[in-house]
Design an enzyme around this catalytic site. Sequence first.
Site, short mmCIF file in Angstrom:
data_model
loop_
_atom_site.label_atom_id
_atom_site.label_comp_id
_atom_site.label_asym_id
_atom_site.label_seq_id
_atom_site.Cartn_x
_atom_site.Cartn_y
_atom_site.Cartn_z
N GLY A 1 20.93 4.47 -30.32
CA GLY A 1 20.12 5.42 -30.72
C GLY A 1 18.91 6.41 -31.09
N TYR B 1 33.31 16.71 -28.19
CA TYR B 1 32.80 16.40 -29.48
C TYR B 1 32.68 17.17 -30.47
CZ TYR B 1 27.85 16.27 -31.74
OH TYR B 1 26.85 16.44 -32.80
N LYS C 1 33.31 13.48 -33.51
CA LYS C 1 32.82 13.77 -34.31
C LYS C 1 34.50 13.68 -35.70
CE LYS C 1 28.69 13.24 -33.13
NZ LYS C 1 28.19 12.08 -33.17
N ILE D 1 20.08 20.39 -36.29
CA ILE D 1 19.22 19.98 -35.99
C ILE D 1 17.84 20.02 -35.37
CG2 ILE D 1 17.97 17.73 -37.04
CD1 ILE D 1 20.31 18.04 -38.99
P1 NDP Z 1 19.07 13.00 -28.85
O1 NDP Z 1 19.83 13.41 -28.10
O2 NDP Z 1 18.17 13.50 -29.35
O3 NDP Z 1 19.19 11.54 -29.37
C1 NDP Z 1 20.44 10.31 -29.16
C2 NDP Z 1 19.54 9.25 -28.31
O4 NDP Z 1 21.01 8.29 -28.73
C3 NDP Z 1 19.35 8.64 -27.75
O5 NDP Z 1 18.00 7.84 -28.32
C4 NDP Z 1 19.73 8.21 -26.19
O6 NDP Z 1 19.30 6.85 -26.20
C5 NDP Z 1 20.66 7.47 -27.45
N1 NDP Z 1 22.21 7.30 -26.31
C6 NDP Z 1 22.66 8.28 -26.10
N2 NDP Z 1 24.08 7.73 -25.27
C7 NDP Z 1 23.62 6.37 -25.60
C8 NDP Z 1 24.79 5.26 -25.27
N3 NDP Z 1 25.53 5.51 -23.94
N4 NDP Z 1 24.29 4.18 -25.40
C9 NDP Z 1 23.14 3.49 -26.79
N5 NDP Z 1 22.87 4.78 -26.95
C10 NDP Z 1 22.94 6.29 -26.35
O7 NDP Z 1 19.99 13.30 -30.29
P2 NDP Z 1 20.11 13.73 -31.41
O8 NDP Z 1 18.47 13.19 -32.58
O9 NDP Z 1 20.24 15.01 -31.26
O10 NDP Z 1 21.32 13.38 -32.29
C11 NDP Z 1 21.25 12.06 -32.82
C12 NDP Z 1 23.26 11.90 -32.98
O11 NDP Z 1 23.31 12.58 -34.54
C13 NDP Z 1 23.93 12.13 -31.96
O12 NDP Z 1 25.41 11.48 -32.72
C14 NDP Z 1 24.65 13.49 -32.79
O13 NDP Z 1 26.06 13.58 -32.18
C15 NDP Z 1 24.17 13.95 -33.99
N6 NDP Z 1 24.19 15.26 -34.10
C16 NDP Z 1 23.23 15.72 -34.39
C17 NDP Z 1 22.82 17.30 -34.29
C18 NDP Z 1 21.73 17.91 -33.30
O14 NDP Z 1 21.83 19.19 -34.13
N7 NDP Z 1 20.60 17.19 -32.98
C19 NDP Z 1 24.01 17.80 -35.15
C20 NDP Z 1 24.90 16.86 -35.42
C21 NDP Z 1 25.31 15.55 -35.25
P3 NDP Z 1 17.54 7.46 -24.59
O15 NDP Z 1 16.92 7.91 -26.21
O16 NDP Z 1 17.27 6.18 -24.32
O17 NDP Z 1 18.02 8.14 -24.16
#
Ligand code: NDP
Length: 243
Positions: A11, A155, A159, A188
């Site tokens: 990601g 979710y 986690k 975030i």
């Molecule tokens: P985003 O939705 O901005 O980005 C998610 C990324 O994960 C993207 O690059 C996406 O790929 C990739 N992805 C999703 N599914 C798959 C898959 N099956 N295989 C490979 N890649 C995948 O998420 P965030 O940056 O907000 O979150 C990142 C992490 O932080 C997550 O695990 C989230 O649960 C965790 N988190 C986020 C919070 C928040 O407030 N934002 C709070 C707490 C935890 P593509 O770009 O191709 O779509």
Amino acid sequence: MLEGKVALITGGARGIGKAIALEFASNGADIAIVYHGNDDAAAGTVSEIREKYGVNAIAYKADVSSYDSAKDTVKKVKDDLERIDILVNNAGIVKDGLIAMMTEEQFTSVIDTNLKGAFNMIRHTCPIMLRQKGGCIINIASVSGIMGNAGQANYAASKAGLIGLTKSVAKELAGKNIVCNAIAPGFIATDMTENLSNDNPLFQLIPLKRFGKPEEVAKAALFLASSEYITGEVLKVDGGIAM
Ligand code: NDP
């Protein structure tokens, strides 16, 4: 700080993962990012890393929830970049819904991506780290996995599971010089949270009274990636919400 190291960040094309990729690259690491569907974001992140920091950066399109896709991807990264020193399991999705109405697909797909995806990546990367006689694994969990959250049973379960996975892997691989930690972000500002505005009631519960920035999670990831005597820890980056 990370010169000569290779970091694989799932990601890593957008949001928190992108910020971690940039932070590690700015400290000298070569970068492999794994993404799922957004080709433009992945290409943009790779170009930005190469242009700004002059390190090697490659994007791999894969589905971390698939055991075989994760296996193929790890092999390609090792073939291209020769080693893997740091694995960041950051890829994650949300499919929120109340438990009384949550579908089986909503539950299973979130567990498969967020929890099984991390297992898949660790499973295929740790033999490489074992041969290299060291490594660092960072799993991006969430405060939802610590506190629970109404509307996020799937979710939060994924986690919380990731935190259990982190501690077990930490205990199992500590004797092999491989550390494994988790980061639990709060809210975030990324694409994932774009629907949450500052007048959301949740916002008032954050002692620091603002959403975090992806770069603030990336600083915590760099700290863990450069700490050799911390393992099995869950580091909250949450503005105090889970105190
Ligand atoms: P985003 O939705 O901005 O980005 C998610 C990324 O994960 C993207 O690059 C996406 O790929 C990739 N992805 C999703 N599914 C798959 C898959 N099956 N295989 C490979 N890649 C995948 O998420 P965030 O940056 O907000 O979150 C990142 C992490 O932080 C997550 O695990 C989230 O649960 C965790 N988190 C986020 C919070 C928040 O407030 N934002 C709070 C707490 C935890 P593509 O770009 O191709 O779509």
